[in-house]
Design a protein around this motif. Structure first.
Motif, PDB file in Angstrom:
ATOM      1  N   ASP A  96       1.054  -1.082  -0.277  1.00 53.16           N
ATOM      2  CA  ASP A  96       0.272   0.133  -0.274  1.00 53.16           C
ATOM      3  C   ASP A  96       0.939   1.220   0.270  1.00 53.16           C
ATOM      4  N   ILE A  97       1.866   1.567   0.937  1.00 52.65           N
ATOM      5  CA  ILE A  97       3.021   2.135   0.916  1.00 52.65           C
ATOM      6  C   ILE A  97       4.078   2.954  -0.262  1.00 52.65           C
ATOM      7  N   ARG A  98       4.157   1.649  -1.186  1.00 52.32           N
ATOM      8  CA  ARG A  98       4.797   1.420  -2.375  1.00 52.32           C
ATOM      9  C   ARG A  98       3.984   2.555  -3.241  1.00 52.32           C
ATOM     10  N   GLU A  99       2.081   1.606  -3.384  1.00 53.41           N
ATOM     11  CA  GLU A  99       2.077   2.446  -4.750  1.00 53.41           C
ATOM     12  C   GLU A  99       1.430   3.460  -4.161  1.00 53.41           C
ATOM     13  N   HIS A 100       1.050   4.109  -3.128  1.00 56.68           N
ATOM     14  CA  HIS A 100       1.146   5.722  -2.665  1.00 56.68           C
ATOM     15  C   HIS A 100       2.365   6.432  -3.215  1.00 56.68           C
ATOM     16  N   TYR A 101       2.993   5.817  -3.200  1.00 54.85           N
ATOM     17  CA  TYR A 101       4.554   6.723  -3.091  1.00 54.85           C
ATOM     18  C   TYR A 101       4.945   6.586  -4.695  1.00 54.85           C
ATOM     19  N   ARG A 102       4.519   5.701  -5.246  1.00 59.15           N
ATOM     20  CA  ARG A 102       5.013   5.572  -6.734  1.00 59.15           C
ATOM     21  C   ARG A 102       4.071   6.398  -7.572  1.00 59.15           C
ATOM     22  N   LYS A 103       2.623   7.203  -7.234  1.00 58.33           N
ATOM     23  CA  LYS A 103       2.312   7.797  -7.603  1.00 58.33           C
ATOM     24  C   LYS A 103       2.353   9.422  -6.979  1.00 58.33           C
ATOM     25  N   LEU A 104       2.856   9.509  -6.628  1.00 58.59           N
ATOM     26  CA  LEU A 104       3.810  11.025  -6.322  1.00 58.59           C
ATOM     27  C   LEU A 104       4.796  11.202  -6.653  1.00 58.59           C
ATOM     28  N   VAL A 105       5.423  10.297  -6.658  1.00 65.41           N
ATOM     29  CA  VAL A 105       7.014  10.365  -7.916  1.00 65.41           C
ATOM     30  C   VAL A 105       6.844  10.444  -9.094  1.00 65.41           C
ATOM     31  N   SER A 106       5.621  10.175  -9.481  1.00 68.11           N
ATOM     32  CA  SER A 106       5.546  10.024 -11.212  1.00 68.11           C
ATOM     33  C   SER A 106       6.235  11.396 -11.749  1.00 68.11           C
ATOM     34  N   GLY A 107       5.639  12.371 -11.074  1.00 68.90           N
ATOM     35  CA  GLY A 107       6.577  13.652 -12.203  1.00 68.90           C
ATOM     36  C   GLY A 107       8.087  13.517 -11.895  1.00 68.90           C
ATOM     37  N   ASP A 108       8.795  14.827 -12.182  1.00 66.06           N
ATOM     38  CA  ASP A 108       9.742  15.541 -12.337  1.00 66.06           C
ATOM     39  C   ASP A 108      10.390  15.465 -10.927  1.00 66.06           C
ATOM     40  N   ASN A 109      10.232  15.644 -10.278  1.00 74.23           N
ATOM     41  CA  ASN A 109       9.909  15.607  -8.347  1.00 74.23           C
ATOM     42  C   ASN A 109      10.211  13.896  -7.967  1.00 74.23           C
ATOM     43  N   LYS A 110      11.666  13.724  -7.818  1.00 70.48           N
ATOM     44  CA  LYS A 110      11.381  12.411  -7.086  1.00 70.48           C
ATOM     45  C   LYS A 110      11.855  12.113  -6.033  1.00 70.48           C
ATOM     46  N   PHE A 111      12.377  13.546  -5.382  1.00 68.98           N
ATOM     47  CA  PHE A 111      12.464  13.364  -3.689  1.00 68.98           C
ATOM     48  C   PHE A 111      11.193  13.234  -3.217  1.00 68.98           C
ATOM     49  N   VAL A 112      11.640  13.181  -1.394  1.00 72.59           N
ATOM     50  CA  VAL A 112      10.296  13.388  -0.959  1.00 72.59           C
ATOM     51  C   VAL A 112      10.621  13.570   0.436  1.00 72.59           C
ATOM     52  N   ALA A 113       9.729  14.343   1.917  1.00 71.35           N
ATOM     53  CA  ALA A 113      10.023  15.103   2.422  1.00 71.35           C
ATOM     54  C   ALA A 113       8.920  13.307   3.845  1.00 71.35           C
ATOM     55  N   VAL A 114       9.869  13.394   4.735  1.00 67.69           N
ATOM     56  CA  VAL A 114       8.623  11.984   5.586  1.00 67.69           C
ATOM     57  C   VAL A 114       8.849  13.005   6.780  1.00 67.69           C
ATOM     58  N   ARG A 115       8.224  13.152   7.488  1.00 66.38           N
ATOM     59  CA  ARG A 115       7.267  13.520   8.787  1.00 66.38           C
ATOM     60  C   ARG A 115       7.112  12.967   9.826  1.00 66.38           C
ATOM     61  N   SER A 116       7.455  13.268  11.168  1.00 63.30           N
ATOM     62  CA  SER A 116       6.307  12.039  12.276  1.00 63.30           C
ATOM     63  C   SER A 116       5.516  13.681  12.357  1.00 63.30           C
TER      64      SER A 116
END
Length: 320
Positions: A96-116
């Motif tokens: 589930d996490i992988r699927e949401h992550y792959r949709k999120l970074v499908s554009g030019d921006n491949k970086f994310v922030a992970v926050r508590s």
């Protein structure tokens, strides 16, 4: 369901999503441009703990804390964190996490922030010292999972354990969710207060800004530009352009993470915000203040001319 897109989170989701994620969801509903992302809800952490049969072991270690001995708490919380960071994530949650992550970074921006994002069970408390880790410029699925585990583990920093003990909050009432958002690679960023945090004047907006990520401003480690606006007219009442020496940017040498860097000489005394951006910040901050119905402390960033709102909380005035 262990994952919620940020735009689906409402003000009633604090116990599921923690204070930070809930605030981001409400901000999006208020019309602010919030970096897109999703929240791995608090139940997911307990699902991981239970599926690895860690509940009793963690509880046993926590019950043995000697709060008169800092080193004892430091060592035992480190042991709990190591159990969490090495825990297996159940297949269904991982997918589930992988699927949401792959949709999120499908554009030019491949970086994310992970926050508590934290809360306390059956309590209005939606923030807590020692449990607010944020990881910038996270790249790739393996690193995302590593940082999610580290966010979960931050429920058990020594500082967080001491804070719960001092506030007489039992450890099992601590809730932690993780937020994964597209990274804003800020050109300029900072903080804004919809009331003067020093004088408490409610008719003023105070803005501090610097080049790069807002981390330099929030940490207090940089010299920052300083602006005071009249809240009603948004006219500039005070402007101090600092000689800026340090900024925080992506650590391109490592491919991910952030680093401090000297401000280029030609930008050291240049204003970090235009008059148009000051008005835009002022207008958005008034909208946020009205929506939340409190004087707001807002973290913001500009990337390629677009204003992003990263976080909002109630102002804590000096002395409170």
């Amino acid at each position: 369901m262990h994952i919620l897109p940020l735009e689906e989170i409402t003000k009633d989701d604090v116990q599921r999503c923690g204070g930070k994620a809930t605030s981001l969801g409400v901000l999006a509903q208020a019309g602010a441009r919030v970096p897109p992302g999703f929240c791995i809800v608090a139940d997911a952490f307990f699902y991981v703990v239970d599926s690895n049969s860690l509940s009793d072991r963690i509880a046993g270690i926590a019950a043995s804390f000697n709060f008169d001995d800092y080193n004892d708490v430091e060592e035992k919380t480190a042991l709990i964190r190591s159990l969490i960071t090495s825990a297996a994530i159940p297949d269904d949650l991982e997918q589930d996490i992988r699927e949401h992550y792959r949709k999120l970074v499908s554009g030019d921006n491949k970086f994310v922030a992970v926050r508590s994002s934290v809360a306390v069970k059956d309590s209005p408390i939606s923030s807590f010292p020692g449990m607010m880790d944020t990881y910038h410029y996270v790249l790739g699925e393996a690193e995302v999972f590593e940082k999610i585990r580290e966010c979960w583990a931050s429920l058990w920093t020594a500082r967080a354990a001491f804070a719960r003990y001092q506030k007489k909050i039992s450890h099992e009432r601590g809730l932690i969710a993780a937020v994964v958002q597209l990274m804003v690679n800020a050109d300029t960023a900072g903080v804004l207060f919809t009331a003067n945090p020093i004088t408490k004047a409610a008719n003023e907006i105070v803005i501090e800004s610097n080049w790069g990520l807002g981390e330099s401003v929030v940490s207090g480690r940089s010299m920052n530009d300083f602006y005071v606006l009249d809240k009603e007219s948004l006219a500039v009442k005070q402007k101090k352009i600092a000689r800026k020496t340090m900024m925080v940017i992506m650590d391109g040498d490592k491919g991910s993470g952030r680093k401090e860097q000297a401000v280029p000489p030609e930008r050291a005394t240049a204003p970090t915000l235009s008059d148009t951006q000051l008005v835009e910040l002022g207008e958005m901050s008034k909208k946020i203040e009205q929506h939340f119905n409190f004087n707001a402390d807002i973290e913001w960033a500009y990337q390629n001319g677009a204003l992003y709102i990263l976080q909002t909380r109630r102002i804590r005035h000096a002395g409170e």
